[in-house]
Design a protein around this motif. Structure first.
Motif: not given
Length: 159
Positions: A112-135
Motif C-alpha cells: 500500500v505504501l508503494s501504491e501511495y508513493v506511485k500515486h503521489h509521484v504521478k501527481e507531482e510529475q504530471n501536474e505540479m512539475f509542469p506548472k513549476v517549470k512555467d514559473t
C-alpha cells in the motif's frame, strides 16, 4: 596534451525537479527489490532504506520545495494535497519502520505504501512539475538548497 575540460569545470548544481525525479526513481527501484526479496533480512533492510529515503525526501519537499512552489504558483490545491498525501505516507512508514517483517500484514502495508508513493509521484510529475517549470523560480538554486539539506539529513541518519 590538453586536459579534458569537462572534468575540471565546476559541477553544475542539480536542478530541483531533476533531484526529485531521481529520488522518485530510486524509491521505485527499492520497492521493486522488495517485491523480489525472499528473506526477512532482505525485506527489513529494504524497508529501512525505503523509509529513510521517503522521510528525507518528504522533509526536503516540505521545508524547501513546497513553500517555494506554493508562493510561485499562488497554489491552494496542489501543495496542500501533496502535504496531506505525505501525512498518509508517514503514517504507513511509522507502521513498518523498525518493525520485524512478520508476514502478510507487513507485506500488505509495504504494498500500500508503494501504491501511495506511485500515486503521489504521478501527481507531482504530471501536474505540479509542469506548472513549476512555467514559473520564474530559480530551480538550480532551489535544487542546490534541497541537495544540501538532503545531505545533512542523510548524514544525521547514518550516525
Amino acid at each position: 596534451m590538453k586536459a579534458d575540460s569537462s572534468n575540471s569545470s565546476p559541477r553544475k548544481s542539480q536542478e530541483a525537479l531533476t533531484l526529485l525525479r531521481a529520488d522518485h526513481k530510486h524509491v521505485s527501484e527499492l520497492f521493486e527489490q522488495y517485491e523480489a526479496a525472499r528473506t526477512s533480512t532482505q525485506k527489513k533492510k529494504l524497508v529501512h532504506e525505503i523509509c529513510t529515503e521517503l522521510d528525507v525526501h518528504a522533509q526536503i519537499e516540505e521545508e524547501i520545495f513546497y513553500p517555494a512552489v506554493k508562493a510561485a504558483l499562488k497554489d491552494k490545491e496542489l501543495v496542500p494535497e501533496a502535504t496531506v498525501e505525505h501525512a498518509s505516507l508517514k503514517d504507513l512508514i511509522a507502521q513498518i519502520k523498525d518493525v520485524e517483517p512478520d508476514g502478510e500484514m507487513y507485506d500488505a502495508k509495504v504494498k500500500v505504501l508503494s501504491e501511495y508513493v506511485k500515486h503521489h509521484v504521478k501527481e507531482e510529475q504530471n501536474e505540479m512539475f509542469p506548472k513549476v517549470k512555467d514559473t520564474d523560480l530559480d530551480l538550480s538554486e532551489l535544487g542546490e538548497q534541497m541537495k544540501q539539506r538532503k545531505e545533512e539529513l542523510l548524514s544525521a541518519v547514518a550516525q
